[in-house]
Design a protein around this motif. Structure first.
Motif, short mmCIF file in Angstrom:
data_model
loop_
_atom_site.label_atom_id
_atom_site.label_comp_id
_atom_site.label_asym_id
_atom_site.label_seq_id
_atom_site.Cartn_x
_atom_site.Cartn_y
_atom_site.Cartn_z
N HIS A 143 -11.98 80.86 22.33
CA HIS A 143 -12.33 80.01 23.47
C HIS A 143 -11.37 79.88 24.65
O HIS A 143 -11.65 78.92 25.44
CB HIS A 143 -12.83 78.59 23.03
CG HIS A 143 -14.06 78.24 23.74
ND1 HIS A 143 -14.19 77.67 24.83
CD2 HIS A 143 -15.38 78.21 23.21
CE1 HIS A 143 -15.32 77.15 25.16
NE2 HIS A 143 -16.18 77.64 24.31
N MET A 145 -9.82 80.40 28.24
CA MET A 145 -10.23 80.73 29.53
C MET A 145 -9.75 82.11 29.93
O MET A 145 -8.58 82.46 29.74
CB MET A 145 -9.84 79.82 30.57
CG MET A 145 -10.22 78.23 30.18
SD MET A 145 -12.20 78.15 30.23
CE MET A 145 -12.20 78.23 32.00
N GLY A 153 -9.44 85.79 26.28
CA GLY A 153 -10.49 85.09 26.07
C GLY A 153 -11.48 85.90 25.23
O GLY A 153 -11.22 86.79 24.41
N ALA A 154 -12.96 85.66 25.60
CA ALA A 154 -13.87 86.78 24.95
C ALA A 154 -14.22 87.97 25.19
O ALA A 154 -14.97 88.87 24.65
CB ALA A 154 -15.49 86.15 25.18
N TYR A 155 -13.31 88.40 26.30
CA TYR A 155 -13.01 89.99 26.46
C TYR A 155 -12.32 90.87 25.60
O TYR A 155 -12.57 91.83 25.50
CB TYR A 155 -12.47 90.21 27.85
CG TYR A 155 -13.37 89.60 29.13
CD1 TYR A 155 -14.61 89.67 29.24
CD2 TYR A 155 -12.69 88.41 30.07
CE1 TYR A 155 -15.38 89.23 30.46
CE2 TYR A 155 -13.52 87.87 31.02
CZ TYR A 155 -14.75 88.30 31.11
OH TYR A 155 -15.54 87.60 32.21
N ALA A 255 -19.39 89.17 25.94
CA ALA A 255 -18.99 88.04 26.91
C ALA A 255 -19.74 88.09 28.23
O ALA A 255 -19.25 87.44 29.10
CB ALA A 255 -17.31 88.36 27.16
N HIS A 467 -22.72 80.97 28.13
CA HIS A 467 -21.93 81.56 27.20
C HIS A 467 -21.36 82.98 27.62
O HIS A 467 -20.85 83.75 27.12
CB HIS A 467 -22.60 81.75 25.92
CG HIS A 467 -21.83 81.72 24.80
ND1 HIS A 467 -20.92 82.73 24.43
CD2 HIS A 467 -21.30 80.68 23.83
CE1 HIS A 467 -20.10 82.30 23.43
NE2 HIS A 467 -20.18 81.13 22.88
N GLN A 469 -18.64 84.57 29.67
CA GLN A 469 -17.33 84.03 30.13
C GLN A 469 -17.23 83.77 31.60
O GLN A 469 -16.58 82.83 32.05
CB GLN A 469 -16.47 85.09 29.58
CG GLN A 469 -15.03 84.60 29.82
CD GLN A 469 -14.23 83.96 28.79
OE1 GLN A 469 -14.32 84.15 27.76
NE2 GLN A 469 -13.61 82.96 29.08
N GLN A 470 -17.52 84.88 32.46
CA GLN A 470 -17.04 84.52 33.90
C GLN A 470 -17.89 83.36 34.42
O GLN A 470 -17.33 82.70 35.10
CB GLN A 470 -17.49 85.83 34.48
CG GLN A 470 -17.00 85.76 36.13
CD GLN A 470 -17.34 86.90 36.84
OE1 GLN A 470 -18.65 87.34 36.88
NE2 GLN A 470 -16.56 87.32 37.81
N ASP A 473 -16.02 80.14 33.56
CA ASP A 473 -14.70 80.08 34.00
C ASP A 473 -14.80 79.67 35.43
O ASP A 473 -13.86 78.87 35.91
CB ASP A 473 -13.96 81.59 33.96
CG ASP A 473 -13.49 82.09 32.51
OD1 ASP A 473 -13.31 81.14 31.55
OD2 ASP A 473 -13.33 83.35 32.54
#
Length: 483
Positions: A143, A145, A153-155, A255, A467, A469-470, A473
């Motif tokens: 989780h 950033m 992160g999620a990438y 992501a 959810h 990611q970008q 962020d």
């Protein structure tokens, strides 16, 4: 050249077959992986964060960060209500967080910076201790950033299945299979081939009378896909026999985007959403999963052949998002047939009218979602009620009260909205009333509306966010607080 054309021309070699590495339903957990024992004693599970290489296909090997040398990480199976410990060893040079998605646990172990969960320090370790609940299909993931760093992160490859067993599983299936839908090698672009509108015929209840036509900021895209750790054309198929019933645990670990998949010649019987049994299981031809969502479905194997289970969009499937389902004694090339419908509707899983009355909420929060194109320099800014994160003291909860969140999506994206540490009951989707559908992530249709109820029974800071990611962020989140 359009993205669809580029995908079609660059991915033909991956479209010749469809296979993947299957995740076993129960994977033995290594305890140390070369690390020294934790001072508190041996943990029930150990996750080791470190660089890994992933051979998506023989001609495509990528480098990322994963768990225990794998991505997805090991399947963690826990018993509902039995306290556990997880040691997380961070062999990278950046602080990390492991979020236990969908669990009802305290904020200090939820794995979220905004909730004041401590980081796992670089080249350090941290022990998580919690009691897993509720039963069902959950997952775990980083989780951290990322902002403009597409290697964080999620990438990354930091994700895995977490399944909580209730002890009451009747086991009415012949195989149990975990499949994570995933995109890789993200990049920034102003061109997005958004397919959220496919299969949606609902009225656009929240579409603004005047649209913002300002140039869009950079968004994240991908042209490399897999199911688990293999792209279409590599790995092992799902091998079945005629007459078997297969239980699929499906996760959209992307992501970046929501996903739609199908299995030609078969239908999915959806029995749970986000790990929670649905009031009305239904047979459907197509599944739609927002980023972070899970679907549990059984499939009756009654149509012998060699089939591709994969993305309904031809270029996405050709670029790797697919897997072969191979019947015994069938050896011809895998077959794909376009589904007759792309329709996905939460409402069909609702309890029959009058059988599950929804109590009225004690309080209601109206939440309007908007996008400011290029509002964060090169990137878009995302707003909730006209403001980006953090919304200090705007969403304050009283212990024990029931709350209704009304999501008004005034953007041209479908947003998977996730509330940490609580369970959501979907009560309305684009004007249609629903009841009994319990989730932790709800996709709000583009220009659409959804309402969810929850009980404030998890004291502490609670993060709410998109959810993708970008989006998260760059402002699309809010912090809920208890009085």
């Amino acid at each position: 050249m359009q993205r669809r054309d580029f995908l079609r021309y660059t991915s033909l070699t991956l479209a010749q077959a469809a296979t993947t590495r299957l995740l076993p339903a129960q994977m033995p957990m290594a305890q140390d992986h070369g690390s020294t024992p934790a001072p508190e004693g041996k943990a029930d599970y150990t996750l080791h964060i470190a660089p890994v290489t992933v051979e998506l296909a023989p001609e495509r090997v990528i480098s990322t960060i994963g768990y225990n040398g794998l991505t997805p990480g090991p399947v963690l199976r826990m018993k509902e209500g039995k306290p556990i410990t997880v040691d997380v060893i961070n062999s990278t040079d950046v602080p990390e967080l492991v979020h236990w998605h969908g669990l009802l646990i305290p904020a200090e172990v939820d794995g979220v910076e905004e909730e004041a969960t401590p980081f796992v320090p670089p080249q350090g370790r941290r022990r998580y201790q919690f009691t897993p609940r509720p039963a069902g299909s959950r997952w775990y993931h980083s989780h951290a950033m990322a902002f403009s760093d597409l290697h964080k992160g999620a990438y990354t490859g930091q994700f895995g299945f977490l399944h909580i067993d209730s002890g009451n599983d009747p086991g009415q299936y012949d195989q149990e299979i975990f499949l994570a839908l995933r995109d890789w090698e993200p990049f920034f672009t102003t061109f997005m081939d958004d397919t959220d509108e496919e299969g949606q015929n609902d009225p656009q209840l929240e579409k603004p009378a005047v649209l913002n036509t300002a140039p869009n900021g950079l968004e994240v895209n991908s042209m490399t896909y897999s199911i688990n750790d293999k792209s279409l054309g590599a790995g092992e198929p799902i091998r079945v026999k005629e007459g078997q019933r297969i239980l699929l645990h499906l996760l959209n670990a992307s992501a970046i985007e929501n996903r739609r998949i199908a299995l030609p010649g078969h239908k999915f019987r959806v029995i749970a959403l986000d790990g929670n049994p649905v009031p009305s299981p239904q047979l459907v031809e197509t599944l739609f999963l927002g980023a972070g969502e899970r679907i549990d479905a059984t499939v009756e194997m009654t149509n012998p052949g060699v089939w591709i289970l994969g993305a309904t969009e031809d270029p996405i499937r050709a670029a790797g998002l697919g897997i072969v389902v191979e019947y015994a004694n069938q050896h011809h090339p895998p077959q794909w047939i376009k589904p007759s419908t792309l329709r996905w509707d939460y409402a069909i899983f609702s309890a029959p009218e009058g059988t599950h009355p929804t109590p009225p909420p004690d309080h209601t929060f109206d939440m309007t979602f908007e996008k400011i194109p290029s509002g964060s320099g090169k990137f878009n800014t995302w707003l909730v009620n006209g403001k980006p994160y953090p919304h200090e003291n705007e969403f304050v909860l009283q212990q024990g009260a029931r709350y209704r969140l009304i999501f008004r999506n005034r953007t041209d994206d479908a947003h998977p909205m996730h509330l940490h540490r609580h369970q959501l009951e979907l009560t309305e989707i684009n004007g249609r009333k629903t009841s009994g559908i319990i989730k932790d992530t709800v996709v709000v249709p583009y220009y659409g509306r959804a309402s969810v109820d929850f009980t404030a029974n998890q004291p502490g800071l609670t993060l709410f966010h998109c959810h993708i990611q970008q989006h998260m962020d760059f402002g699309f989140k809010a912090l809920f607080r208890y009085v």
